[in-house]
Design a protein around this motif. Structure first.
Motif, PDB file in Angstrom:
ATOM      1  N   UNK A   1      -7.545  12.813 -13.420  1.00 27.13           N
ATOM      2  CA  UNK A   1      -6.414  12.456 -12.560  1.00 27.13           C
ATOM      3  C   UNK A   1      -6.835  11.463 -11.484  1.00 27.13           C
ATOM      4  N   UNK A   2      -8.045  11.641 -10.948  1.00 25.54           N
ATOM      5  CA  UNK A   2      -8.552  10.707  -9.947  1.00 25.54           C
ATOM      6  C   UNK A   2      -8.685   9.304 -10.535  1.00 25.54           C
ATOM      7  N   UNK A   3      -9.192   9.228 -11.782  1.00 31.15           N
ATOM      8  CA  UNK A   3      -9.295   7.924 -12.454  1.00 31.15           C
ATOM      9  C   UNK A   3      -7.915   7.321 -12.679  1.00 31.15           C
ATOM     10  N   UNK A   4      -6.937   8.158 -13.033  1.00 25.65           N
ATOM     11  CA  UNK A   4      -5.577   7.673 -13.261  1.00 25.65           C
ATOM     12  C   UNK A   4      -4.980   7.104 -11.973  1.00 25.65           C
ATOM     13  N   UNK A   5      -5.224   7.761 -10.853  1.00 22.77           N
ATOM     14  CA  UNK A   5      -4.721   7.269  -9.568  1.00 22.77           C
ATOM     15  C   UNK A   5      -5.329   5.924  -9.211  1.00 22.77           C
ATOM     16  N   UNK A   6      -6.623   5.750  -9.510  1.00 19.12           N
ATOM     17  CA  UNK A   6      -7.278   4.463  -9.247  1.00 19.12           C
ATOM     18  C   UNK A   6      -6.636   3.356 -10.089  1.00 19.12           C
ATOM     19  N   UNK A   7      -6.331   3.683 -11.322  1.00 18.59           N
ATOM     20  CA  UNK A   7      -5.694   2.695 -12.198  1.00 18.59           C
ATOM     21  C   UNK A   7      -4.317   2.317 -11.653  1.00 18.59           C
ATOM     22  N   UNK A   8      -3.516   3.319 -11.276  1.00 20.75           N
ATOM     23  CA  UNK A   8      -2.181   3.046 -10.741  1.00 20.75           C
ATOM     24  C   UNK A   8      -2.254   2.182  -9.481  1.00 20.75           C
ATOM     25  N   UNK A   9      -3.219   2.505  -8.625  1.00 20.43           N
ATOM     26  CA  UNK A   9      -3.366   1.746  -7.384  1.00 20.43           C
ATOM     27  C   UNK A   9      -3.784   0.308  -7.664  1.00 20.43           C
ATOM     28  N   UNK A  10      -4.718   0.132  -8.601  1.00 21.50           N
ATOM     29  CA  UNK A  10      -5.225  -1.220  -8.893  1.00 21.50           C
ATOM     30  C   UNK A  10      -4.147  -2.085  -9.536  1.00 21.50           C
ATOM     31  N   UNK A  11      -3.372  -1.511 -10.420  1.00 18.39           N
ATOM     32  CA  UNK A  11      -2.349  -2.303 -11.110  1.00 18.39           C
ATOM     33  C   UNK A  11      -1.114  -2.530 -10.245  1.00 18.39           C
ATOM     34  N   UNK A  12      -0.971  -1.777  -9.165  1.00 16.44           N
ATOM     35  CA  UNK A  12       0.188  -1.973  -8.290  1.00 16.44           C
ATOM     36  C   UNK A  12       0.043  -3.211  -7.408  1.00 16.44           C
TER      37      UNK A  12
ATOM     38  N   UNK B   1      -0.754 -12.239 -18.318  1.00 17.19           N
ATOM     39  CA  UNK B   1      -0.662 -10.991 -17.562  1.00 17.19           C
ATOM     40  C   UNK B   1      -1.460  -9.884 -18.237  1.00 17.19           C
ATOM     41  N   UNK B   2      -1.392  -9.801 -19.557  1.00 14.09           N
ATOM     42  CA  UNK B   2      -2.156  -8.778 -20.278  1.00 14.09           C
ATOM     43  C   UNK B   2      -3.656  -8.966 -20.065  1.00 14.09           C
ATOM     44  N   UNK B   3      -4.110 -10.217 -20.055  1.00 11.88           N
ATOM     45  CA  UNK B   3      -5.539 -10.485 -19.823  1.00 11.88           C
ATOM     46  C   UNK B   3      -5.936 -10.063 -18.404  1.00 11.88           C
ATOM     47  N   UNK B   4      -5.062 -10.328 -17.435  1.00 15.72           N
ATOM     48  CA  UNK B   4      -5.364  -9.923 -16.066  1.00 15.72           C
ATOM     49  C   UNK B   4      -5.392  -8.398 -15.933  1.00 15.72           C
ATOM     50  N   UNK B   5      -4.487  -7.731 -16.607  1.00 16.24           N
ATOM     51  CA  UNK B   5      -4.491  -6.260 -16.603  1.00 16.24           C
ATOM     52  C   UNK B   5      -5.785  -5.735 -17.216  1.00 16.24           C
ATOM     53  N   UNK B   6      -6.207  -6.357 -18.330  1.00 15.23           N
ATOM     54  CA  UNK B   6      -7.452  -5.938 -18.987  1.00 15.23           C
ATOM     55  C   UNK B   6      -8.631  -6.079 -18.039  1.00 15.23           C
ATOM     56  N   UNK B   7      -8.686  -7.182 -17.305  1.00 14.04           N
ATOM     57  CA  UNK B   7      -9.797  -7.395 -16.361  1.00 14.04           C
ATOM     58  C   UNK B   7      -9.796  -6.341 -15.255  1.00 14.04           C
ATOM     59  N   UNK B   8      -8.609  -6.026 -14.741  1.00 13.24           N
ATOM     60  CA  UNK B   8      -8.544  -5.029 -13.671  1.00 13.24           C
ATOM     61  C   UNK B   8      -8.943  -3.643 -14.169  1.00 13.24           C
ATOM     62  N   UNK B   9      -8.537  -3.319 -15.373  1.00 15.42           N
ATOM     63  CA  UNK B   9      -8.902  -2.012 -15.921  1.00 15.42           C
ATOM     64  C   UNK B   9     -10.414  -1.900 -16.092  1.00 15.42           C
ATOM     65  N   UNK B  10     -11.057  -2.986 -16.523  1.00 14.76           N
ATOM     66  CA  UNK B  10     -12.510  -2.966 -16.669  1.00 14.76           C
ATOM     67  C   UNK B  10     -13.206  -2.828 -15.314  1.00 14.76           C
ATOM     68  N   UNK B  11     -12.568  -3.339 -14.267  1.00 15.90           N
ATOM     69  CA  UNK B  11     -13.155  -3.213 -12.934  1.00 15.90           C
ATOM     70  C   UNK B  11     -13.056  -1.777 -12.413  1.00 15.90           C
ATOM     71  N   UNK B  12     -12.044  -1.048 -12.856  1.00 16.54           N
ATOM     72  CA  UNK B  12     -11.816   0.302 -12.340  1.00 16.54           C
ATOM     73  C   UNK B  12     -12.751   1.325 -12.976  1.00 16.54           C
ATOM     74  N   UNK B  13     -12.976   1.217 -14.291  1.00 19.18           N
ATOM     75  CA  UNK B  13     -13.738   2.253 -14.992  1.00 19.18           C
ATOM     76  C   UNK B  13     -15.238   2.089 -14.758  1.00 19.18           C
ATOM     77  N   UNK B  14     -15.978   3.132 -15.118  1.00 17.11           N
ATOM     78  CA  UNK B  14     -17.428   3.093 -14.982  1.00 17.11           C
ATOM     79  C   UNK B  14     -18.051   2.302 -16.137  1.00 17.11           C
ATOM     80  N   UNK B  15     -19.349   2.045 -15.996  1.00 26.03           N
ATOM     81  CA  UNK B  15     -20.027   1.222 -16.997  1.00 26.03           C
ATOM     82  C   UNK B  15     -20.024   1.824 -18.387  1.00 26.03           C
ATOM     83  N   UNK B  16     -20.130   3.141 -18.494  1.00 24.99           N
ATOM     84  CA  UNK B  16     -20.183   3.783 -19.807  1.00 24.99           C
ATOM     85  C   UNK B  16     -18.827   4.098 -20.402  1.00 24.99           C
ATOM     86  N   UNK B  17     -17.757   3.837 -19.656  1.00 24.81           N
ATOM     87  CA  UNK B  17     -16.410   4.102 -20.162  1.00 24.81           C
ATOM     88  C   UNK B  17     -15.905   2.917 -20.985  1.00 24.81           C
TER      89      UNK B  17
END
Length: 631
Positions: free
Chosen positions: A299-310, A259-275
């Protein structure tokens, strides 16, 4: 033997064995060559050369025996000395510096450099140079002149034999050198690969492959330097998964890792290339966002993260729902270095958890003040107990129909020497989080029981004291022993003690909890449910744990007259409690209208400001002295 030393020993043994094999091969090749040279010189009657070569062959057999015996250095030294001596004698007795024996000097030096010691090599080199110079000078001066006979077929054989032998020995040694260099290069490559792997592990999380905090710090500082030049902002988001431990415990640690690996993959998909996405440790992640325009972007980035992990995860064949809590800190507004931003983002994340989880919060200065106050109070609680800064106040509990005093609830107060009076709702949660509630709870029981016993000795034997217990005290599993000790030390009858329990305690209806409460009930202690109607409110535990009193929360009584919904709730609680033979006590009674309405609804007991707030012992005893109830 340690593994590195063992490997070194094995490598050394293999190298010695190879050298012994090589010297044996070279001795054999030289002996064969000298045999051919001796044979062809015997055929032409050159007895001196034949004799020298035959003697050399015999001595070479000695060197060969030394090699077979494993005496590498001795065998090498004998071989080199024999060849050098033989070559020198042949130079002097035959053609001098024109003799083909000089060709062997080069091979001898090559062999000496690879197989012999440095000292032997230098001695041989010096001897050869001196011999050449001496022979040349004597020939030039005519003192000793080597005759140069006409070229014959034997000279061709001798020269070819010397060149072939030197070439064979050089080929063997050069092959060994190439193999050694190849192995050395392979070892160097292995070391380089290991260094790269170590460097990667030092800067990356081994489970998810994400950067760790060390690398995240470096990248954050780079982003911060760029933002300072462009007068922009950098955001640091602290992410903590909600209820990850439950999934880890129920599905197992391998599933949790997946699950942690899947969360890591989703977080990388959400952020920009330089983040940068970093695993902080456990179920905590950091997101470093460069070049943001302010809190709105973060805050917009945080909302994207919450939505992706939900979105549901699939782990070990199960669909798992996951959420997270996010804290945001912004540079340079909230700080100008990584550690400061990390601390403040962490504070904001805990605020997000306190607000109900699956949320984000931005850091503000009030959080810092709150944390500092929390740390100060946590540090002051233990000495406060030792320095007797805690006291008990008592709020009367009244029989509503008759108005008679029937008991008192013990309420703890903290008189801080610098901060003044601190409310229980401020320091009790801190005491529960730090575990100090165990000591505080034991002191409250001791003090309340002792005070109630003093009232009994004064003749108020009908007085019953009520004490609140924290769920943390029950997790220790020995709360019944603490209660028994307080009763025993004070001499108070168990029937005069009432323990108030919160509804949250019953969420986990464990066998251990049942056994503890059963022991308390069998001892004669009364049990009540505090703030009934605001929490769990499962009617099953009322009978299962044999409670005697329900305390209606003051949030329902304060607006009882004005709010029909509150009245309906109170009526339902009273009717339900009476049907179960339970006594009902209403908290927060502040006026006569509320009192009269509660009496009409059938409520049994009450407490509130209508009679008195929590009072010190002396003030409560004045109220107690006014009672006309017979003892």
């Amino acid at each position: 033997m340690e593994k590195p030393r063992l490997n070194s020993f094995i490598a050394s043994s293999a190298s010695t064995e190879l050298q012994l094999r090589r010297i044996s091969q070279i001795i054999f090749a030289v002996a064969v060559t000298l045999g051919l040279v001796a044979l062809q010189n015997l055929l032409v009657g050159n007895w001196r050369t034949s004799t020298i070569t035959l003697v050399s062959i015999v001595l070479l057999l000695v060197a060969h025996r030394m090699a077979r015996a494993g005496r590498l250095q001795l065998a090498s030294s004998i071989l080199l000395v024999i060849l050098t001596t033989m070559g020198t004698l042949l130079v002097w007795i035959d053609q001098g510096l024109r003799d083909h024996a000089l060709l062997g000097y080069c091979g001898i030096l090559i062999f000496a450099g690879l197989m012999g010691s440095a000292r032997l090599f230098l001695l041989l080199l010096g001897f050869m140079l001196a011999n050449i110079v001496l022979n040349g000078v004597l020939n030039i001066q005519g003192i000793y002149v080597n005759k140069v006979p006409p070229l014959r077929a034997g000279n061709i054989v001798d020269a070819a034999a010397v060149i072939a032998t030197v070439g064979f020995a050089s080929w063997l040694l050069a092959g060994d050198l190439r193999n050694a260099l190849s192995k050395l290069e392979a070892e160097n490559q292995r070391v380089r690969d290991s260094q790269q792997q170590i460097e990667h592990l030092a800067r990356h999380d081994p489970l998810t492959g994400l950067p760790n905090r060390l690398l995240a710090r470096d990248r954050f500082e780079q982003s911060l330097a760029l933002s300072q030049r462009s007068k922009g902002h950098v955001a640091l988001l602290f992410l903590d998964l909600d209820n990850f431990k439950t999934i880890n415990d129920s599905l197992g640690h391998p599933a949790g890792d997946d699950l942690l690996c899947q969360v890591a993959n989703r977080l990388q998909e959400v952020v920009r290339g330089g983040d940068t996405v970093c695993r902080q440790g456990g179920d905590e992640f950091l997101l470093s966002l460069g070049e943001v325009n302010g809190r709105d972007d973060a805050a917009s980035a945080a909302l994207k993260v919450l939505e992706r992990l939900s979105m549901p995860f699939t782990v070990s064949g199960h669909q798992v729902l996951m959420s997270c809590s996010l804290g945001i800190a912004l540079a340079p507004d909230d700080g100008s270095d990584f550690d400061t931003l990390l601390k403040k983002a962490d504070m904001a994340m805990y605020k997000a958890k306190d607000s109900g989880r699956n949320a984000w919060r931005c850091y503000d200065e009030e959080m810092d003040a709150s944390v500092n106050e929390h740390l100060r109070l946590a540090a002051d609680i233990r000495p406060a107990l030792a320095n007797q800064q805690f006291t008990l106040h008592y709020q009367p509990q009244v029989e509503l129909v008759s108005g008679r005093l029937v008991g008192a609830e013990a309420l703890i107060r903290w008189q801080h020497p610098q901060l003044g009076l601190i409310k229980p709702e401020t320091f009790i949660p801190i005491a529960e989080n730090t575990g100090l509630i165990i000591d505080i709870g034991a002191w409250v029981l001791q003090e309340a029981c002792a005070q109630a016993m003093r009232w009994h000795r004064q003749g108020f034997t009908w007085m019953r004291v009520s004490v609140n217990l924290s769920p943390v005290q029950f997790r220790r599993g020995d709360v019944d022993l603490v209660v028994s000790k307080a009763l025993q030390d004070s001499g108070l009858p168990a029937s005069a003690l009432e323990l108030e329990l919160t509804e949250s305690l019953f969420i986990d209806e464990s066998l251990a909890l049942f056994e503890v409460l059963d022991r308390l009930r069998r001892r004669g202690v009364s049990l009540s449910i505090d703030d009934f109607g605001t929490g769990y409110s499962n009617l099953g535990y009322l009978q299962r744990f044999e409670v005697e009193i329900l305390k209606i929360d003051q949030s329902f009584t304060r607006q009882l007259v004005e709010n029909p919904q509150d009245e309906a709730i109170v009526r339902a609680i009273v009717q339900m409690a009476h049907s179960l033979n339970l006594t009902v006590l209403a908290e927060g009674i502040e006026n006569r209208q509320t009192l009269e309405r509660l009496v009409a609804l059938g409520c049994d007991l009450g407490q509130g400001f209508l009679w008195a707030p929590g009072m010190p012992v002396k003030d409560f005893e004045k109220l107690l002295g006014e009672q006309t109830r017979p003892v």
